[in-house]
Design an enzyme around this catalytic site. Structure first.
Site, PDB file in Angstrom:
ATOM      1  N   HIS A 125      -9.831   1.494   1.909  1.00 38.73           N
ATOM      2  CA  HIS A 125      -9.719   3.035   2.145  1.00 38.73           C
ATOM      3  C   HIS A 125     -10.716   3.823   2.643  1.00 38.73           C
ATOM      4  O   HIS A 125     -10.478   4.771   3.458  1.00 38.73           O
ATOM      5  CB  HIS A 125      -8.697   3.482   1.240  1.00 38.73           C
ATOM      6  N   HIS A 165      -9.088  -3.960  -1.419  1.00 37.51           N
ATOM      7  CA  HIS A 165      -8.176  -3.068  -0.741  1.00 37.51           C
ATOM      8  C   HIS A 165      -8.412  -1.488  -0.960  1.00 37.51           C
ATOM      9  O   HIS A 165      -8.355  -0.757  -0.068  1.00 37.51           O
ATOM     10  CB  HIS A 165      -6.838  -3.327  -1.680  1.00 37.51           C
ATOM     11  N   GLU A 166      -8.739  -1.209  -2.375  1.00 32.16           N
ATOM     12  CA  GLU A 166      -9.110   0.027  -2.283  1.00 32.16           C
ATOM     13  C   GLU A 166     -10.262   0.815  -1.808  1.00 32.16           C
ATOM     14  O   GLU A 166     -10.282   1.793  -1.098  1.00 32.16           O
ATOM     15  CB  GLU A 166      -8.956   0.490  -3.570  1.00 32.16           C
ATOM     16  N   CYS A 214       0.790  -1.153   0.113  1.00 33.95           N
ATOM     17  CA  CYS A 214      -0.035   0.006  -0.041  1.00 33.95           C
ATOM     18  C   CYS A 214       1.001   1.171  -0.084  1.00 33.95           C
ATOM     19  O   CYS A 214       1.761   1.327   0.872  1.00 33.95           O
ATOM     20  CB  CYS A 214      -0.846   0.075   1.200  1.00 33.95           C
TER      21      CYS A 214
END
Ligand code: NI
Length: 194
Positions: free
Chosen positions: A166, A162-163, A120
């Site tokens: 965020h 994953h994105e 990341c």
């Protein structure tokens, strides 16, 4: 300072225009720990400008994805792409062109999970082996304001999870069951194919 360049423009943007590489927030900054706000109008010029800068920043880093909170903007916007060499052989995994996903919704498909090594840009130098849903459906809006929906598997599904994490203030180490599998890229690379 913005610089003039013709490199790394997303399709449809002028060859010569102002490019901005944004500062990336690192783990520990509060903007990475909060829930980001929905975008009221995905077609707004300021969202287009934000996305252009996010793409420039992602390509410069380089990274495979970037979420707006990583550039200190607490809005539900992510950009990503999937390069062929990162894909698994799962059906539904494959290269994905640069994608802008605004106000995303994720729906896991099935109960299977797989572990895979992630990095990341907000956690520089480190990598971790992270369990993620193998398959999912995701939907969201593009810069044209149109809703679209896709199914994804493997690395494609991993990047999206994953994105989008965020946007909920979650970094990949928080998804790990075993922090013994978190380490410096330079060290892990000696024993794992990253
Ligand atoms: Ni990240």
């Amino acid at each position: 300072m913005p610089v003039l360049t013709g490199f790394s423009r997303p399709p449809g943007r002028p060859i010569l225009s102002v490019m901005a590489i944004l500062k990336i927030a690192r783990m520990g900054h509060p903007v990475l720990a909060r829930r980001a706000e929905p975008v009221p109008d995905p077609t707004a010029p300021e969202i287009r400008a934000l996305v252009a800068d996010m793409v420039d920043t992602m390509i410069d880093a380089p990274g495979t994805g970037l979420a707006a909170p990583q550039v200190h903007v607490p809005l539900r916007v992510v950009v990503f792409l999937v390069r062929k060499e990162r894909c698994t052989d799962l059906p539904g995994d494959g290269p994905v062109d640069l994608t802008v996903l605004i106000n995303p919704e994720l729906t896991p498909l099935g109960a299977e999970t797989d572990k895979g090594w992630e990095g990341c840009l907000s956690v520089p130098g480190l990598t971790g082996n992270v369990p993620r849903h193998r398959r999912l459906r995701y939907a969201g809006y593009g810069l044209d304001g149109k809703r679209f929906e896709r199914e994804a598997a493997g690395f494609h599904a991993r990047v999206v999870q994953h994105e989008c994490d965020h946007l909920d203030g979650i970094l990949y180490p928080q998804r790990m069951a075993d922090l013994g599998e978190l380490g410096f890229v330079e060290e892990i690379r000696k024993r794992e194919a990253l």
